[in-house]
Design an enzyme around this catalytic site. Structure first.
Site, mmCIF file in Angstrom:
data_model
loop_
_atom_site.group_PDB
_atom_site.id
_atom_site.type_symbol
_atom_site.label_atom_id
_atom_site.label_comp_id
_atom_site.label_asym_id
_atom_site.label_seq_id
_atom_site.Cartn_x
_atom_site.Cartn_y
_atom_site.Cartn_z
ATOM 1 N N TYR A 1 -25.198 -55.155 -188.203
ATOM 2 C CA TYR A 1 -25.872 -54.960 -186.912
ATOM 3 C C TYR A 1 -27.373 -54.758 -187.063
ATOM 4 C CZ TYR A 1 -21.514 -55.211 -184.429
ATOM 5 O OH TYR A 1 -20.338 -55.671 -183.901
ATOM 6 N N GLN B 1 -22.149 -60.155 -171.220
ATOM 7 C CA GLN B 1 -21.356 -59.807 -172.393
ATOM 8 C C GLN B 1 -22.255 -59.697 -173.635
ATOM 9 O OE1 GLN B 1 -18.553 -63.178 -171.040
ATOM 10 N NE2 GLN B 1 -17.339 -62.056 -172.514
ATOM 11 N N HIS C 1 -20.781 -54.997 -173.150
ATOM 12 C CA HIS C 1 -20.411 -54.741 -174.542
ATOM 13 C C HIS C 1 -21.471 -53.964 -175.309
ATOM 14 C CE1 HIS C 1 -17.620 -58.449 -174.008
ATOM 15 N NE2 HIS C 1 -17.043 -57.338 -173.631
ATOM 16 N N GLY D 1 -22.468 -69.622 -169.565
ATOM 17 C CA GLY D 1 -22.468 -69.475 -171.014
ATOM 18 C C GLY D 1 -21.392 -68.583 -171.580
ATOM 19 N N THR D 2 -20.242 -68.500 -170.917
ATOM 20 C CA THR D 2 -19.143 -67.701 -171.460
ATOM 21 C C THR D 2 -17.854 -68.505 -171.429
ATOM 22 O OG1 THR D 2 -17.764 -65.725 -171.197
ATOM 23 C CG2 THR D 2 -18.834 -66.550 -169.210
#
Length: 227
Positions: free
Chosen positions: A54, A87, A105, A170-171
């Protein structure tokens, strides 16, 4: 009063800013199985690997710039009360000019203690192992891992049920519970999908389909939705 336009966005809108989508076709991300780097079990087994993973994502986000799709959605605020539900864990919607963004998220530029998911701290550097929150817990990225509760899903549902116009962009609609949000739309709401590859939706005849990358698709959307 401006009509309420709700956008649900995913990885496809950030891809054109150079941010790789979470899962490629082989289920790997940067050579790692996603569950190694994005699950409570992965964190338990190898917290340093997860932290490093991350930290690299954070660097990628800070180096990326918002694209014309992000700024195009912000332009719609002239005529609509725009609410973006994303998301994505990047801040490109905000930097593109959108003023109301809900991150389902989490956000890569925030961190929290392993003991407390509500107290958040801004972070633009790497999070180090041994870097502790005031409550004594190790700091971790403020992101929702597979198997963790999506605490923002209820606020997102409240936005969706009030939508006067809805845009899906875009998902792939593969990740739940986010994918289930479209089921909360009122039947009469005009709805648009922007994607290079249109995802399966149960009532596709009632959607306006814009089969284009996000930047080109939002340009077309602006032409359709400007009063």
């Amino acid at each position: 009063m401006k009509p309420k336009l709700v956008v649900l966005s995913g990885a496809g809108i950030s891809a054109e800013s150079g941010l790789r989508t979470f899962r490629d076709s082989d289920g790997l991300w940067e050579g790692h199985d996603v569950y190694e780097v994005a699950s409570p079990t992965g964190w338990q087994n190898n917290p340093s690997l997860v932290q490093e993973f991350y930290n690299l994502r954070r660097k990628d986000v800070l180096a990326a710039m918002p694209n014309a799709a992000h700024s195009g959605l912000a332009q719609l605020e002239q005529w609509y009360d725009v609410r973006v539900i994303t998301q994505n864990i990047d801040d490109l919607h905000e930097r593109g000019g959108s003023t109301r963004v809900l991150h389902l998220h989490g956000e890569i530029l925030k961190m929290r203690s392993v003991h407390d998911e509500t107290t958040l701290y801004e972070i633009r550097e790497d999070i180090q192992m041994g870097q502790l929150a005031p409550d004594g817990g190790q700091f971790r990225p403020h992101v929702v891992w597979f198997g963790e509760d999506v605490s923002m899903i209820q606020p997102a549902v409240l936005e969706i049920v009030q939508a006067d116009v809805f845009v899906l962009i875009g998902t792939s609609l593969n990740v739940y519970p986010a994918a289930g949000l479209v089921n909360y739309l009122r039947a009469d709401v005009p709805r648009y999908i922007i994607d290079k590859k249109i995802p399966p939706v149960s009532d596709s005849h009632s959607w306006t389909l814009i089969e284009k990358p996000a930047t080109e698709g939002v340009e077309e959307l602006l032409a359709l939705l400007q009063p």
